[in-house]
Design an enzyme around this catalytic site. Structure first.
Site, PDB file in Angstrom:
ATOM      1  N   THR A  45       0.854  -1.186   0.000  1.00  0.00           N
ATOM      2  CA  THR A  45       0.000   0.000   0.000  1.00  0.00           C
ATOM      3  C   THR A  45       0.899   1.248   0.000  1.00  0.00           C
ATOM      4  O   THR A  45       2.074   1.168   0.374  1.00  0.00           O
ATOM      5  CB  THR A  45      -0.967  -0.003   1.197  1.00  0.00           C
ATOM      6  OG1 THR A  45      -0.209  -0.097   2.405  1.00  0.00           O
ATOM      7  CG2 THR A  45      -1.933  -1.180   1.113  1.00  0.00           C
ATOM      8  N   THR A  47       1.619   4.395   1.619  1.00  0.00           N
ATOM      9  CA  THR A  47       2.474   4.883   2.716  1.00  0.00           C
ATOM     10  C   THR A  47       3.366   3.768   3.237  1.00  0.00           C
ATOM     11  O   THR A  47       4.542   3.995   3.547  1.00  0.00           O
ATOM     12  CB  THR A  47       1.620   5.470   3.858  1.00  0.00           C
ATOM     13  OG1 THR A  47       0.837   6.542   3.333  1.00  0.00           O
ATOM     14  CG2 THR A  47       2.483   5.983   4.995  1.00  0.00           C
ATOM     15  N   CYS A  48       2.831   2.571   3.303  1.00  0.00           N
ATOM     16  CA  CYS A  48       3.600   1.430   3.810  1.00  0.00           C
ATOM     17  C   CYS A  48       4.803   1.133   2.918  1.00  0.00           C
ATOM     18  O   CYS A  48       5.903   0.882   3.406  1.00  0.00           O
ATOM     19  CB  CYS A  48       2.708   0.199   3.907  1.00  0.00           C
ATOM     20  SG  CYS A  48       1.209   0.473   4.880  1.00  0.00           S
ATOM     21  N   SER A  49       4.601   1.163   1.611  1.00  0.00           N
ATOM     22  CA  SER A  49       5.659   0.818   0.651  1.00  0.00           C
ATOM     23  C   SER A  49       6.602   1.967   0.340  1.00  0.00           C
ATOM     24  O   SER A  49       7.771   1.748   0.018  1.00  0.00           O
ATOM     25  CB  SER A  49       5.035   0.331  -0.658  1.00  0.00           C
ATOM     26  OG  SER A  49       4.418  -0.914  -0.468  1.00  0.00           O
ATOM     27  N   LEU A  53       8.059   0.973   5.510  1.00  0.00           N
ATOM     28  CA  LEU A  53       9.023  -0.120   5.368  1.00  0.00           C
ATOM     29  C   LEU A  53      10.399   0.379   4.919  1.00  0.00           C
ATOM     30  O   LEU A  53      11.414  -0.011   5.523  1.00  0.00           O
ATOM     31  CB  LEU A  53       8.485  -1.199   4.428  1.00  0.00           C
ATOM     32  CG  LEU A  53       9.416  -2.384   4.148  1.00  0.00           C
ATOM     33  CD1 LEU A  53       9.813  -3.112   5.428  1.00  0.00           C
ATOM     34  CD2 LEU A  53       8.742  -3.345   3.169  1.00  0.00           C
TER      35      LEU A  53
END
Length: 157
Positions: A45, A47-49, A53
């Protein structure tokens, strides 16, 4: 919601290690270790990617230098998705963990319902855990990415 000073509840996770499915328990992952755990609403997703992370990938060596034994990335996804995301993100120094049904997220009170795009997910957070006990807890407000980032965690070590 779990609080600083609380012991993590027993749970079983899934991960791919050496091409094989493993199901480590809370005890396997945290007993006798200093661990950074951060959770995201979903693998791959935005913001996550793009931010969450990658920050931990970039600062993993500095965290290890400050005494962290392992860094765990957790999401309510399956182990195969987490493994693929880790490989795509050069996250070989992290353990990509799946909380498949969100059981752990529910047990610690950091689950959320995202019916509009995915169902039950984890809230975005980070924590420092020492021998199974939460020492630091950074929970994001809905839709925010201000306190669970790798730089904030590194500064707290």
């Amino acid at each position: 919601m779990i609080e600083v000073g609380a012991k993590l509840p027993e749970a079983t996770f899934s991960t791919i290690a050496g091409g094989n499915m493993k199901n480590p328990s809370t005890n396997d992952l945290f007993a006798g270790k200093k661990v950074v755990l951060f959770a995201v609403p979903g693998a791959f997703t935005p913001t996550c990617s793009e931010s969450h992370l990658p920050g931990y990938v970039a600062l993993a060596d500095k965290m290890h230098a400050k005494g962290v034994d392992s860094i765990l990335c957790l999401s309510v996804n399956d182990a195969f998705v987490m493994d693929a995301w880790g490989k795509a993100s050069n996250a070989e120094h992290l353990t990509m963990l799946a909380d498949g049904n969100g059981d752990f997220a529910k047990k610690i009170g950091l689950d959320m319902d995202t019916d509009s795009f995915g169902g039950q997910r984890s809230q975005r957070y980070s924590m420092l855990v020492d021998n199974g006990v939460v020492e630091t807890l950074n929970v994001e407000a809905p839709g925010k990415f201000d306190v669970s980032d790798a730089e904030t965690m590194l500064q707290s070590l």
